[in-house]
Design a protein around this motif. Sequence first.
Motif, mmCIF file in Angstrom:
data_model
loop_
_atom_site.group_PDB
_atom_site.id
_atom_site.type_symbol
_atom_site.label_atom_id
_atom_site.label_comp_id
_atom_site.label_asym_id
_atom_site.label_seq_id
_atom_site.Cartn_x
_atom_site.Cartn_y
_atom_site.Cartn_z
ATOM 1 N N MET A 1 33.082 -19.378 9.372
ATOM 2 C CA MET A 1 33.316 -18.840 10.710
ATOM 3 C C MET A 1 32.030 -18.943 11.506
ATOM 4 O O MET A 1 30.966 -18.564 11.043
ATOM 5 N N TYR A 2 32.098 -19.476 12.735
ATOM 6 C CA TYR A 2 30.884 -19.790 13.487
ATOM 7 C C TYR A 2 30.633 -18.904 14.691
ATOM 8 O O TYR A 2 29.732 -19.146 15.477
ATOM 9 N N SER A 3 31.436 -17.870 14.865
ATOM 10 C CA SER A 3 31.234 -16.867 15.911
ATOM 11 C C SER A 3 31.142 -17.487 17.302
ATOM 12 O O SER A 3 30.490 -16.966 18.192
ATOM 13 N N GLY A 4 31.751 -18.667 17.472
ATOM 14 C CA GLY A 4 31.763 -19.276 18.784
ATOM 15 C C GLY A 4 30.459 -19.921 19.181
ATOM 16 O O GLY A 4 30.289 -20.403 20.297
ATOM 17 N N ARG A 5 29.485 -19.995 18.280
ATOM 18 C CA ARG A 5 28.179 -20.555 18.602
ATOM 19 C C ARG A 5 28.114 -22.019 18.190
ATOM 20 O O ARG A 5 28.744 -22.449 17.243
ATOM 21 N N ASN A 6 27.310 -22.786 18.884
ATOM 22 C CA ASN A 6 27.059 -24.172 18.514
ATOM 23 C C ASN A 6 25.942 -24.192 17.493
ATOM 24 O O ASN A 6 24.767 -24.121 17.840
ATOM 25 N N PHE A 7 26.325 -24.270 16.194
ATOM 26 C CA PHE A 7 25.305 -24.149 15.165
ATOM 27 C C PHE A 7 24.419 -25.378 15.068
ATOM 28 O O PHE A 7 23.413 -25.374 14.376
ATOM 29 N N MET A 8 24.760 -26.459 15.762
ATOM 30 C CA MET A 8 23.898 -27.642 15.738
ATOM 31 C C MET A 8 22.741 -27.513 16.715
ATOM 32 O O MET A 8 21.718 -28.159 16.570
ATOM 33 N N SER A 9 22.883 -26.668 17.741
ATOM 34 C CA SER A 9 21.831 -26.582 18.758
ATOM 35 C C SER A 9 21.134 -25.230 18.783
ATOM 36 O O SER A 9 20.089 -25.094 19.392
ATOM 37 N N GLU A 10 21.710 -24.227 18.160
ATOM 38 C CA GLU A 10 21.105 -22.903 18.154
ATOM 39 C C GLU A 10 20.809 -22.469 16.725
ATOM 40 O O GLU A 10 21.475 -22.871 15.785
ATOM 41 N N LYS A 11 19.808 -21.623 16.610
ATOM 42 C CA LYS A 11 19.487 -21.087 15.294
ATOM 43 C C LYS A 11 20.610 -20.173 14.815
ATOM 44 O O LYS A 11 21.194 -19.432 15.599
ATOM 45 N N LEU A 12 20.888 -20.248 13.525
ATOM 46 C CA LEU A 12 21.838 -19.326 12.928
ATOM 47 C C LEU A 12 21.144 -18.000 12.682
ATOM 48 O O LEU A 12 20.056 -17.953 12.105
ATOM 49 N N ARG A 13 21.764 -16.931 13.118
ATOM 50 C CA ARG A 13 21.164 -15.597 13.015
ATOM 51 C C ARG A 13 21.519 -15.004 11.657
ATOM 52 O O ARG A 13 22.679 -14.724 11.370
ATOM 53 N N LEU A 14 20.497 -14.808 10.837
ATOM 54 C CA LEU A 14 20.666 -14.382 9.458
ATOM 55 C C LEU A 14 20.421 -12.891 9.287
ATOM 56 O O LEU A 14 19.402 -12.366 9.746
ATOM 57 N N GLY A 15 21.343 -12.233 8.598
ATOM 58 C CA GLY A 15 21.142 -10.861 8.177
ATOM 59 C C GLY A 15 20.933 -10.834 6.675
ATOM 60 O O GLY A 15 21.554 -11.607 5.945
ATOM 61 N N VAL A 16 20.069 -9.951 6.207
ATOM 62 C CA VAL A 16 19.762 -9.853 4.780
ATOM 63 C C VAL A 16 20.100 -8.448 4.295
ATOM 64 O O VAL A 16 19.670 -7.458 4.898
ATOM 65 N N ILE A 17 20.867 -8.373 3.208
ATOM 66 C CA ILE A 17 21.142 -7.094 2.550
ATOM 67 C C ILE A 17 20.475 -7.142 1.183
ATOM 68 O O ILE A 17 20.873 -7.927 0.319
ATOM 69 N N GLY A 18 19.435 -6.351 1.021
ATOM 70 C CA GLY A 18 18.659 -6.383 -0.205
ATOM 71 C C GLY A 18 17.409 -7.223 -0.023
ATOM 72 O O GLY A 18 17.437 -8.442 -0.190
ATOM 73 N N ALA A 19 16.302 -6.574 0.345
ATOM 74 C CA ALA A 19 15.067 -7.291 0.660
ATOM 75 C C ALA A 19 14.076 -7.243 -0.505
ATOM 76 O O ALA A 19 12.884 -7.026 -0.312
ATOM 77 N N GLY A 20 14.591 -7.446 -1.714
ATOM 78 C CA GLY A 20 13.739 -7.403 -2.897
ATOM 79 C C GLY A 20 12.925 -8.669 -3.071
ATOM 80 O O GLY A 20 12.768 -9.476 -2.137
ATOM 81 N N LEU A 21 12.420 -8.854 -4.288
ATOM 82 C CA LEU A 21 11.502 -9.968 -4.547
ATOM 83 C C LEU A 21 12.176 -11.326 -4.375
ATOM 84 O O LEU A 21 11.558 -12.265 -3.867
ATOM 85 N N LYS A 22 13.444 -11.471 -4.790
ATOM 86 C CA LYS A 22 14.138 -12.739 -4.637
ATOM 87 C C LYS A 22 14.318 -13.088 -3.163
ATOM 88 O O LYS A 22 14.084 -14.227 -2.748
ATOM 89 N N ALA A 23 14.705 -12.114 -2.362
ATOM 90 C CA ALA A 23 14.863 -12.357 -0.928
ATOM 91 C C ALA A 23 13.531 -12.723 -0.287
ATOM 92 O O ALA A 23 13.464 -13.629 0.556
ATOM 93 N N ALA A 24 12.464 -12.042 -0.667
ATOM 94 C CA ALA A 24 11.146 -12.337 -0.108
ATOM 95 C C ALA A 24 10.686 -13.729 -0.506
ATOM 96 O O ALA A 24 10.069 -14.459 0.281
ATOM 97 N N GLU A 25 10.991 -14.112 -1.751
ATOM 98 C CA GLU A 25 10.625 -15.456 -2.229
ATOM 99 C C GLU A 25 11.338 -16.526 -1.415
ATOM 100 O O GLU A 25 10.720 -17.495 -0.956
ATOM 101 N N TYR A 26 12.647 -16.369 -1.239
ATOM 102 C CA TYR A 26 13.403 -17.339 -0.449
ATOM 103 C C TYR A 26 12.966 -17.339 1.012
ATOM 104 O O TYR A 26 12.948 -18.389 1.673
#
Length: 342
Positions: A1-26
């Motif tokens: 689902m693309y929320s009506g946004r043009n994902f080729m021209s705009e940045k995808l807005r990322l939400g993170v649930i769980g900001a532990g060591l794995k998330a920080a590494e990525y």
Amino acid sequence: MYSGRNFMSEKLRLGVIGAGLKAAEYAESWVKMPEIEFAALADTTAASRQRLIDVCLAAGAPEPKSFEDYRQMLAECRGELDIVYVSTPHAFHAEQATAVAEAGLDLFLEKPMVTTVAEAERLIAAQKKSGVTIVTAFQGGLSPLVFDTRRRALAGEFGELIAISGMIWESWSSNYDGHWKQQPDISGGGFMFDTGAHMMNTVCLLANSDFDSVSAYMNNHGRQVDIATAVSARLKNGALATLTAAGEGPPGCASYITFFYSKAIVRIDAWGGWREIRIGRTAEPREEAEILGNPMKNFLAIREGKMENSGSVEMGLRFARLWDAIKESAAADGASVRIVAQ
């Protein structure tokens, strides 16, 4: 689902649930991707939230909104997010993943997908209702060697699958002493469900069949969770399988999975890092692939329809059925458990 946004021209807005060591590494690599913008994050620990914020600021990226409760993040930022990455202890995956799917957001979910069949079924229902993309982040499932093995097996190149022998080991018991991974109320299991999940998932993916019956034994070796597990099983396609997980030993971690076909023998590790194939009397050269350091690129390719979703909710259900049967059998001292798909 693309929320009506043009994902080729705009940045995808990322939400993170769980900001532990794995998330920080990525985050170290994700924050540099032109396609991605960290928009919001949620974690119950202030230090973890700040660590992830610092990664963004150090890269010259905007500071993401920060929340202690992921539900507040989803409620307040629903219209400001396109995709969500969940990286929390295993027992929280089902509730959080289902909430993300119900919010209509595409989801990249750390492995394993959920801890039980019931949780998998609820997540599948939410995914079907919203139509979002859900991918579970198994390195093996995203490995080009695993993808190619699956393609060749499905094309019939190897012949009929006869048997599977898989093993995985790690000095896990001592490595994670006192860690949440050894707390059964939030881990969902022990070594077999943590590191061993990579072996189970790669077997589920390449076997191209659900499991029919399972017999299993577990030994906790003084811990609250399983450290060693032995499984003997039959698949619905008639193939037989043995899986062994040893969560204590010398320092290190390794896996070997052998698929015996009527025309070939394929050996591969749980993460898809290497592969050896013998067809007839001919042994192909050993192949190696870098275990993915940035699986977000694969998630985006799957999201855009450019790559098969090997981490689908349906594959997660196959995995969950196997795991539930292993637990049930081990609790009954190895009694055979028949898997009946609803």
